[in-house]
Motif scaffolding. Sequence first.
Motif, PDB file in Angstrom:
ATOM      1  N   VAL A 108       0.836  -1.196   0.000  1.00  0.00           N
ATOM      2  CA  VAL A 108       0.000   0.000   0.000  1.00  0.00           C
ATOM      3  C   VAL A 108       0.873   1.249   0.000  1.00  0.00           C
ATOM      4  O   VAL A 108       0.673   2.190  -0.785  1.00  0.00           O
ATOM      5  CB  VAL A 108      -0.965   0.010   1.209  1.00  0.00           C
ATOM      6  CG1 VAL A 108      -1.734   1.316   1.276  1.00  0.00           C
ATOM      7  CG2 VAL A 108      -1.917  -1.171   1.138  1.00  0.00           C
ATOM      8  N   ASN A 111       3.155   1.392  -3.411  1.00  0.00           N
ATOM      9  CA  ASN A 111       2.500   1.524  -4.709  1.00  0.00           C
ATOM     10  C   ASN A 111       1.404   2.579  -4.774  1.00  0.00           C
ATOM     11  O   ASN A 111       1.076   3.059  -5.861  1.00  0.00           O
ATOM     12  CB  ASN A 111       1.909   0.177  -5.134  1.00  0.00           C
ATOM     13  CG  ASN A 111       2.951  -0.922  -5.215  1.00  0.00           C
ATOM     14  OD1 ASN A 111       4.069  -0.691  -5.683  1.00  0.00           O
ATOM     15  ND2 ASN A 111       2.596  -2.112  -4.767  1.00  0.00           N
ATOM     16  N   LEU A 112       0.845   2.932  -3.617  1.00  0.00           N
ATOM     17  CA  LEU A 112      -0.334   3.805  -3.641  1.00  0.00           C
ATOM     18  C   LEU A 112      -0.119   5.161  -2.990  1.00  0.00           C
ATOM     19  O   LEU A 112      -1.003   6.012  -3.052  1.00  0.00           O
ATOM     20  CB  LEU A 112      -1.519   3.099  -2.950  1.00  0.00           C
ATOM     21  CG  LEU A 112      -1.930   1.738  -3.513  1.00  0.00           C
ATOM     22  CD1 LEU A 112      -3.123   1.188  -2.724  1.00  0.00           C
ATOM     23  CD2 LEU A 112      -2.260   1.835  -4.996  1.00  0.00           C
ATOM     24  N   SER A 122      -4.570  13.310  -7.594  1.00  0.00           N
ATOM     25  CA  SER A 122      -5.183  12.200  -8.333  1.00  0.00           C
ATOM     26  C   SER A 122      -4.383  10.903  -8.208  1.00  0.00           C
ATOM     27  O   SER A 122      -4.935   9.807  -8.368  1.00  0.00           O
ATOM     28  CB  SER A 122      -5.339  12.577  -9.808  1.00  0.00           C
ATOM     29  OG  SER A 122      -4.073  12.882 -10.383  1.00  0.00           O
ATOM     30  N   HIS A 124      -3.517   9.586  -5.644  1.00  0.00           N
ATOM     31  CA  HIS A 124      -3.986   8.889  -4.457  1.00  0.00           C
ATOM     32  C   HIS A 124      -5.467   8.493  -4.521  1.00  0.00           C
ATOM     33  O   HIS A 124      -6.085   8.216  -3.496  1.00  0.00           O
ATOM     34  CB  HIS A 124      -3.734   9.766  -3.221  1.00  0.00           C
ATOM     35  CG  HIS A 124      -2.294  10.068  -2.997  1.00  0.00           C
ATOM     36  ND1 HIS A 124      -1.793  11.348  -2.875  1.00  0.00           N
ATOM     37  CD2 HIS A 124      -1.210   9.240  -2.903  1.00  0.00           C
ATOM     38  CE1 HIS A 124      -0.487  11.302  -2.702  1.00  0.00           C
ATOM     39  NE2 HIS A 124      -0.104  10.038  -2.710  1.00  0.00           N
ATOM     40  N   ASP A 125      -6.017   8.463  -5.732  1.00  0.00           N
ATOM     41  CA  ASP A 125      -7.429   8.090  -5.873  1.00  0.00           C
ATOM     42  C   ASP A 125      -7.700   6.698  -5.315  1.00  0.00           C
ATOM     43  O   ASP A 125      -8.741   6.457  -4.708  1.00  0.00           O
ATOM     44  CB  ASP A 125      -7.838   8.138  -7.350  1.00  0.00           C
ATOM     45  CG  ASP A 125      -7.971   9.565  -7.870  1.00  0.00           C
ATOM     46  OD1 ASP A 125      -7.968  10.496  -7.039  1.00  0.00           O
ATOM     47  OD2 ASP A 125      -8.069   9.742  -9.102  1.00  0.00           O
ATOM     48  N   THR A 126      -6.765   5.789  -5.504  1.00  0.00           N
ATOM     49  CA  THR A 126      -6.988   4.410  -5.041  1.00  0.00           C
ATOM     50  C   THR A 126      -6.830   4.289  -3.535  1.00  0.00           C
ATOM     51  O   THR A 126      -7.658   3.693  -2.853  1.00  0.00           O
ATOM     52  CB  THR A 126      -6.007   3.444  -5.739  1.00  0.00           C
ATOM     53  OG1 THR A 126      -6.214   3.494  -7.152  1.00  0.00           O
ATOM     54  CG2 THR A 126      -6.229   2.017  -5.251  1.00  0.00           C
ATOM     55  N   VAL A 127      -5.776   4.869  -2.983  1.00  0.00           N
ATOM     56  CA  VAL A 127      -5.540   4.722  -1.547  1.00  0.00           C
ATOM     57  C   VAL A 127      -6.621   5.421  -0.730  1.00  0.00           C
ATOM     58  O   VAL A 127      -6.885   5.041   0.421  1.00  0.00           O
ATOM     59  CB  VAL A 127      -4.136   5.244  -1.177  1.00  0.00           C
ATOM     60  CG1 VAL A 127      -4.106   6.768  -1.076  1.00  0.00           C
ATOM     61  CG2 VAL A 127      -3.666   4.634   0.146  1.00  0.00           C
ATOM     62  N   ARG A 128      -7.273   6.419  -1.295  1.00  0.00           N
ATOM     63  CA  ARG A 128      -8.320   7.132  -0.551  1.00  0.00           C
ATOM     64  C   ARG A 128      -9.548   6.279  -0.315  1.00  0.00           C
ATOM     65  O   ARG A 128     -10.436   6.679   0.447  1.00  0.00           O
ATOM     66  CB  ARG A 128      -8.705   8.429  -1.274  1.00  0.00           C
ATOM     67  CG  ARG A 128      -7.679   9.548  -1.121  1.00  0.00           C
ATOM     68  CD  ARG A 128      -8.312  10.908  -1.424  1.00  0.00           C
ATOM     69  NE  ARG A 128      -8.954  10.941  -2.725  1.00  0.00           N
ATOM     70  CZ  ARG A 128      -8.337  11.254  -3.858  1.00  0.00           C
ATOM     71  NH1 ARG A 128      -7.048  11.552  -3.843  1.00  0.00           N
ATOM     72  NH2 ARG A 128      -9.002  11.275  -4.991  1.00  0.00           N
ATOM     73  N   THR A 129      -9.630   5.129  -0.969  1.00  0.00           N
ATOM     74  CA  THR A 129     -10.740   4.214  -0.709  1.00  0.00           C
ATOM     75  C   THR A 129     -10.244   2.833  -0.275  1.00  0.00           C
ATOM     76  O   THR A 129     -11.001   1.865  -0.294  1.00  0.00           O
ATOM     77  CB  THR A 129     -11.628   4.068  -1.958  1.00  0.00           C
ATOM     78  OG1 THR A 129     -10.836   3.617  -3.074  1.00  0.00           O
ATOM     79  CG2 THR A 129     -12.290   5.389  -2.318  1.00  0.00           C
ATOM     80  N   THR A 130      -8.969   2.751   0.094  1.00  0.00           N
ATOM     81  CA  THR A 130      -8.380   1.476   0.500  1.00  0.00           C
ATOM     82  C   THR A 130      -8.575   1.260   1.997  1.00  0.00           C
ATOM     83  O   THR A 130      -8.100   2.041   2.815  1.00  0.00           O
ATOM     84  CB  THR A 130      -6.882   1.431   0.167  1.00  0.00           C
ATOM     85  OG1 THR A 130      -6.708   1.557  -1.245  1.00  0.00           O
ATOM     86  CG2 THR A 130      -6.265   0.120   0.637  1.00  0.00           C
ATOM     87  N   THR A 145     -15.786   2.700   4.437  1.00  0.00           N
ATOM     88  CA  THR A 145     -15.441   4.059   4.043  1.00  0.00           C
ATOM     89  C   THR A 145     -16.537   5.004   4.525  1.00  0.00           C
ATOM     90  O   THR A 145     -17.624   4.571   4.906  1.00  0.00           O
ATOM     91  CB  THR A 145     -15.294   4.193   2.516  1.00  0.00           C
ATOM     92  OG1 THR A 145     -16.540   3.867   1.887  1.00  0.00           O
ATOM     93  CG2 THR A 145     -14.200   3.268   1.989  1.00  0.00           C
TER      94      THR A 145
END
Length: 306
Positions: A108, A111-112, A122, A124-130, A145
Amino acid sequence: MRPSLRSRAHFMRGFTLVELLVVIAIIGVLIALLLPAVQQAREAARRSQCKNNLKQIGLALHMYHDTLGSLPPGWIANHPSTNKPYWLGLPGWGWGTRILPFMEQSSVQDNLIDYRLPMLDSFHDTVRTTSIPSFICPSDTGGTTFTLEPGSMPAPNYSVTFTDTTVPKANYIGVFGTVRMVNAGCPTGECLGNGSFVLQKGFRFRDLTDGLSTTFIVGERNSKFSPSTWLGVFAGAAHAPGRIVSVAENPPNSEVSPGFTFSSYHPAGTQFLSGDGSVRLISETIPQATYHALCTRAGGEVAGEY
């Protein structure tokens, strides 16, 4: 001699309505007695898992300390104009992100997350919902979330555009201390609480002079009034620093400012992680002086019975 038809009818007689009602009533009573026991057993299991989560966080914090020589800062944020520490600045990454490699979540972080960029970038779009399961108490049911809404920015020369943003939930937040942030120098930049997780500064264990076993560093907060996250402080969001650290001004589950203190859905109390890695369940009836003594790092107080 073969039995008569009348004798057979007598032997095959069924239950009467009264008998059926009695049986149903007995079953209902047994279920009513069993259900609370089942619920208590389930809650005991959830509380045990919650305790294990805190122990894992404690172990990660100790490994971080062993590797880098201190605990992670509560959060890292600078004023974009002066580049000096500012509680509502950028990039805002919190202590929870720093211990990811020590919680078997290196992928995490590697990579994120780019710590040089704001959390709203942008990238961090993925980590913001991880969601990280170890950051969630199983007694706090619901989604993993929540929607973080805009708030006020108390700095006339600095404003950011923040809109509703989905972020991962967390139930474990750092202890900022016992003094409200507005009274701890946060609006002017210092933001130095008397707890273990503050702006921009990582304390060493030797700085916790009240003793590791009698200093709470992380505690629970449920999602009822003010959900928390493990990511950090989002500039422009409502109650931004209070999403990753909390002020122990009032006892756990207090009805006074419930969104800014520690709390849980455990019926017996709220669990806290001490500096030595132990986890303790604290009742909401704990004496105020004792609670404050446990939530400061170097106050010199003597923690009483709790």
